[in-house]
Design an enzyme around this catalytic site. Structure first.
Site, PDB file in Angstrom:
ATOM      1  N   HIS A 256       0.838  -1.194   0.000  1.00 20.34           N
ATOM      2  CA  HIS A 256       0.000   0.000   0.000  1.00 20.34           C
ATOM      3  C   HIS A 256       0.875   1.247   0.000  1.00 20.34           C
ATOM      4  O   HIS A 256       1.853   1.317   0.742  1.00 20.34           O
ATOM      5  CB  HIS A 256      -0.922   0.018   1.222  1.00 20.34           C
ATOM      6  CG  HIS A 256      -2.067  -0.909   1.105  1.00 20.34           C
ATOM      7  ND1 HIS A 256      -1.943  -2.268   1.255  1.00 20.34           N
ATOM      8  CD2 HIS A 256      -3.363  -0.675   0.833  1.00 20.34           C
ATOM      9  CE1 HIS A 256      -3.115  -2.829   1.079  1.00 20.34           C
ATOM     10  NE2 HIS A 256      -3.998  -1.889   0.823  1.00 20.34           N
ATOM     11  N   PRO A 257       0.504   2.229  -0.791  1.00 25.56           N
ATOM     12  CA  PRO A 257       1.285   3.472  -0.797  1.00 25.56           C
ATOM     13  C   PRO A 257       1.046   4.276   0.479  1.00 25.56           C
ATOM     14  O   PRO A 257      -0.024   4.200   1.084  1.00 25.56           O
ATOM     15  CB  PRO A 257       0.736   4.218  -2.014  1.00 25.56           C
ATOM     16  CG  PRO A 257      -0.662   3.724  -2.150  1.00 25.56           C
ATOM     17  CD  PRO A 257      -0.631   2.276  -1.706  1.00 25.56           C
TER      18      PRO A 257
ATOM     19  N   SER B 224      -5.786   4.142  -6.147  1.00 22.86           N
ATOM     20  CA  SER B 224      -5.156   4.834  -5.015  1.00 22.86           C
ATOM     21  C   SER B 224      -5.050   6.326  -5.276  1.00 22.86           C
ATOM     22  O   SER B 224      -5.300   7.139  -4.382  1.00 22.86           O
ATOM     23  CB  SER B 224      -3.770   4.259  -4.730  1.00 22.86           C
ATOM     24  OG  SER B 224      -3.878   2.995  -4.137  1.00 22.86           O
TER      25      SER B 224
ATOM     26  N   GLU C 271      -8.466   7.802  -4.791  1.00 18.98           N
ATOM     27  CA  GLU C 271      -8.871   7.855  -3.379  1.00 18.98           C
ATOM     28  C   GLU C 271      -8.110   8.949  -2.646  1.00 18.98           C
ATOM     29  O   GLU C 271      -8.708   9.758  -1.935  1.00 18.98           O
ATOM     30  CB  GLU C 271      -8.635   6.505  -2.715  1.00 18.98           C
ATOM     31  CG  GLU C 271      -9.166   6.488  -1.296  1.00 18.98           C
ATOM     32  CD  GLU C 271      -9.144   5.121  -0.650  1.00 18.98           C
ATOM     33  OE1 GLU C 271      -9.533   5.051   0.515  1.00 18.98           O
ATOM     34  OE2 GLU C 271      -8.741   4.144  -1.293  1.00 18.98           O
ATOM     35  N   GLN C 272      -6.796   8.994  -2.804  1.00 16.17           N
ATOM     36  CA  GLN C 272      -6.030  10.025  -2.107  1.00 16.17           C
ATOM     37  C   GLN C 272      -6.394  11.416  -2.626  1.00 16.17           C
ATOM     38  O   GLN C 272      -6.477  12.373  -1.863  1.00 16.17           O
ATOM     39  CB  GLN C 272      -4.531   9.754  -2.217  1.00 16.17           C
ATOM     40  CG  GLN C 272      -4.110   8.561  -1.374  1.00 16.17           C
ATOM     41  CD  GLN C 272      -2.642   8.563  -1.009  1.00 16.17           C
ATOM     42  OE1 GLN C 272      -2.013   9.604  -0.901  1.00 16.17           O
ATOM     43  NE2 GLN C 272      -2.101   7.376  -0.808  1.00 16.17           N
TER      44      GLN C 272
ATOM     45  N   PHE D 180       0.710   3.276   7.303  1.00 17.94           N
ATOM     46  CA  PHE D 180      -0.604   3.583   7.854  1.00 17.94           C
ATOM     47  C   PHE D 180      -1.617   3.430   6.731  1.00 17.94           C
ATOM     48  O   PHE D 180      -1.460   4.006   5.659  1.00 17.94           O
ATOM     49  CB  PHE D 180      -0.606   5.013   8.400  1.00 17.94           C
ATOM     50  CG  PHE D 180      -1.942   5.454   8.919  1.00 17.94           C
ATOM     51  CD1 PHE D 180      -2.472   4.897  10.067  1.00 17.94           C
ATOM     52  CD2 PHE D 180      -2.659   6.433   8.257  1.00 17.94           C
ATOM     53  CE1 PHE D 180      -3.709   5.304  10.555  1.00 17.94           C
ATOM     54  CE2 PHE D 180      -3.894   6.854   8.739  1.00 17.94           C
ATOM     55  CZ  PHE D 180      -4.415   6.284   9.887  1.00 17.94           C
TER      56      PHE D 180
ATOM     57  N   ALA E  36      -9.173   4.008   5.043  1.00 19.03           N
ATOM     58  CA  ALA E  36     -10.085   4.311   3.940  1.00 19.03           C
ATOM     59  C   ALA E  36     -10.210   5.831   3.878  1.00 19.03           C
ATOM     60  O   ALA E  36     -10.764   6.452   4.778  1.00 19.03           O
ATOM     61  CB  ALA E  36     -11.439   3.659   4.158  1.00 19.03           C
ATOM     62  N   VAL E  37      -9.650   6.409   2.851  1.00 19.23           N
ATOM     63  CA  VAL E  37      -9.543   7.869   2.736  1.00 19.23           C
ATOM     64  C   VAL E  37     -10.827   8.502   2.218  1.00 19.23           C
ATOM     65  O   VAL E  37     -11.205   9.582   2.655  1.00 19.23           O
ATOM     66  CB  VAL E  37      -8.345   8.233   1.822  1.00 19.23           C
ATOM     67  CG1 VAL E  37      -8.332   9.700   1.495  1.00 19.23           C
ATOM     68  CG2 VAL E  37      -7.044   7.820   2.489  1.00 19.23           C
TER      69      VAL E  37
END
Length: 135
Positions: free
Chosen positions: A68-69, A85, A88-89, A120, A123-124
């Site tokens: 995961h990034p 990703s 989401e970010q 860390f 869920a963003v």
């Protein structure tokens, strides 16, 4: 082809190709559940995939987590994340941070990784940058 019955008709390689990205950088999860088909509901397929992760050897689970990034980390700044990703970010504004926020994320990411041995993960989607920093 989103119909569950059609997914079950796929051969193993096509099944893995279609679902291998559900768990980021972990096509092995789809490979693990392919022989268990058919599933009556999507929820059963998801549960089987979650069980595959839970029952994988510790080293594989750790590698999975490390795939995961980091939040607002180097991959995000280099735009080197998967489309999911990045989306989401980006939904939380983590793709365009002022330098002081980027530095805060870098410090927090490093501290978390040092303490737990993996990034860390949260869920963003639906959270603001401030909410994420407060966690």
């Amino acid at each position: 082809m989103s119909d569950l019955a059609a997914i079950h008709r796929l051969d193993r390689d096509a099944f893995v190709a279609m679902l291998g990205g559900v768990f980021e950088h972990a096509a092995w999860v789809a490979e693990a559940v392919a022989p268990a088909r058919p599933f009556a509901r999507v929820a059963e397929l998801h549960a089987a995939m979650m069980d595959a992760v839970r029952h994988a050897p510790e080293a594989r689970r750790l590698a999975f987590l490390n795939g995961h990034p980091e939040l607002a980390g180097p991959e995000a700044r280099a735009r080197a994340m998967t489309a999911d990703s990045a989306s989401e970010q980006g939904s939380a504004g983590l793709d365009h941070l002022p330098p002081e926020d980027a530095a805060a994320f870098d410090r927090l990411n490093a501290a978390y990784r040092e303490r737990f041995g993996f990034p860390f993960i949260i869920a963003v989607r639906g959270r603001s940058r401030a909410e994420i920093l407060a966690v």
